[in-house]
Design an enzyme around this catalytic site. Sequence first.
Site, short mmCIF file in Angstrom:
data_model
loop_
_atom_site.label_atom_id
_atom_site.label_comp_id
_atom_site.label_asym_id
_atom_site.label_seq_id
_atom_site.Cartn_x
_atom_site.Cartn_y
_atom_site.Cartn_z
N LYS A 13 35.39 33.85 46.72
CA LYS A 13 36.07 34.87 45.90
C LYS A 13 35.34 35.06 44.57
O LYS A 13 35.17 34.11 43.80
CB LYS A 13 37.51 34.42 45.67
CG LYS A 13 38.41 35.42 44.98
CD LYS A 13 39.86 34.88 44.99
CE LYS A 13 40.85 35.82 44.37
NZ LYS A 13 42.25 35.32 44.49
N CYS B 186 41.80 38.98 47.83
CA CYS B 186 42.88 39.27 46.88
C CYS B 186 42.41 40.01 45.62
O CYS B 186 42.14 41.20 45.71
CB CYS B 186 43.62 37.98 46.55
SG CYS B 186 45.32 38.29 45.97
N GLU C 143 45.46 34.77 52.56
CA GLU C 143 44.79 33.92 51.58
C GLU C 143 45.48 32.56 51.48
O GLU C 143 46.70 32.48 51.36
CB GLU C 143 44.81 34.61 50.20
CG GLU C 143 43.99 33.89 49.14
CD GLU C 143 44.09 34.56 47.78
OE1 GLU C 143 45.00 35.41 47.58
OE2 GLU C 143 43.27 34.24 46.89
#
Lengths: 298, 298
Positions: B121, B158, B48
Amino acid sequence: MLNSVVKTLQVGLVQQSCTADLAANLAKSIAQIRIAAQQGAKLVVLQELHRGLYFCQQEMAEHFDLAETIPGPSTQVLGALAQELDIVIVASLFEKRAVGLHHNTAVVIECDGTIAGKYRKMHIPDDPGYYEKFYFTPGDLGFQPIQTSVGKLGILVCWDQWFPEAARLMAMAGAELLIYPTAIGWAPDEDADEKVRQRDAWVTVQRAHAIANGLPVISVNRVGHEADPAGGVGLDFWGSSFVTGPQGEFLFSASVDQEETKVVTVDLQRSEQVRRMWPYLRDRRIDHYGELIKIYRD
Amino acid sequence: MLNSVVKTLQVGLVQQSCTADLAANLAKSIAQIRIAAQQGAKLVVLQELHRGLYFCQQEMAEHFDLAETIPGPSTQVLGALAQELDIVIVASLFEKRAVGLHHNTAVVIECDGTIAGKYRKMHIPDDPGYYEKFYFTPGDLGFQPIQTSVGKLGILVCWDQWFPEAARLMAMAGAELLIYPTAIGWAPDEDADEKVRQRDAWVTVQRAHAIANGLPVISVNRVGHEADPAGGVGLDFWGSSFVTGPQGEFLFSASVDQEETKVVTVDLQRSEQVRRMWPYLRDRRIDHYGELIKIYRD
């Protein structure tokens, strides 16, 4: 501080083997519940379908004779025991609801002997050796935690443990614990590596429910070999009952091949601390979860 | 047999440390991508926000200078590299979509150098040291796998890894792999037991996505200490990038403190075998999942 209450719970797990002698199985469960209570348990969890052998190894109509009503003989005996010992008991029964209508049902018995609530297994497996779809109608009570004197219990049963949706819905309804009575084992002729992967997957997926929901998880599994009435290889139930805290950390893990009764202290207040720092409930993207109610996104 | 196709994929993982020198970070990533490709990787996954330090340790408006458009400078360089090496690359960038509108975006670059798709995300964390809600607008593209020449990739980033809903929606849309570029670490002053619990929970919850969905999982995390610009203790990114098969079984697990580039063979056909015996997609109770789209069931 408003939220500094200490709230621990002594949880008893009874991991046992069974035979075709229903009365002997129940007597054994009762003896172990008494031991757990003597050791301080206020909640005792039995394994899935603890009254008998795991009869779903084959599809045999005579096995419906094993079903009973709820309330019925088992809840009567366990109700009296719960009252005598002043504990909450999670039992798992083959429920006869009507002629030709049966469920795989967990019953929560309150410490006054009454039935606090029941959970009818929602996800029903069907694979070689586990022909449950023949016996059990999928539950119609949904994913509702059961309020008891020791906390709000998110009861789920065996195959449910592979479905994150079930754990999430229980957590979202305020469950303080997830509890899985279970009967899972190996085909004895499975290769050794596959056995490791299966048991490890079973542990891991349940630990993940603790983690993703910030809740303790209690899983109680059957142990021992049971023969296949049709002459197949049978099943080796792998025991391995366990308790984790709300980060998935092990508080207890039982053996794969022994009967065990264990009392474990669970800190119900730790969910408060864990969820403050890992606040998954805060961040769910419900605006994009709509297709979870489809079978497939095609 | 209709379904006996062998389908393996060589996946490269680049676990690296970063500095404030953006060009040097990219040069390091490129060097490692070349090594992975030389070792046979057809898909390479970066961690990331691999262009720089993890800038979310503090809320500082000047860090928006680090954002770039997509397509933009990074996708141009990585696109040329993908084309040269004939590989698919998963990059993770700080996307500037408009003045005052930024996302944490994974970009999938096809082996012809074009952009196959991007994932913004969806779940954005915010806790001490990870002030992402200041920087990133939650994604608006939903949970859509990206079709590539090496397979249909379920890219998540994540914090998404803690949400079973995200993994499930990707699997339900036909993802053949789940891929998590990640930047997670310890506060150096955290006690040792808590560090073990945190890392173990992070691994476990992702392995469980593999298990519950019958899919391989690839997780690539940053490594190394990064200082807190405000003078705090900083973060020790814990590496531990890993690959599992569709039963959650480890195929590779990297160290907690070293840079590593590794190529792992993933058998994409194994999902077919695993899902036949563990058919969770068959048994989901969508008639009782409706409340998953609520924030809480109260």
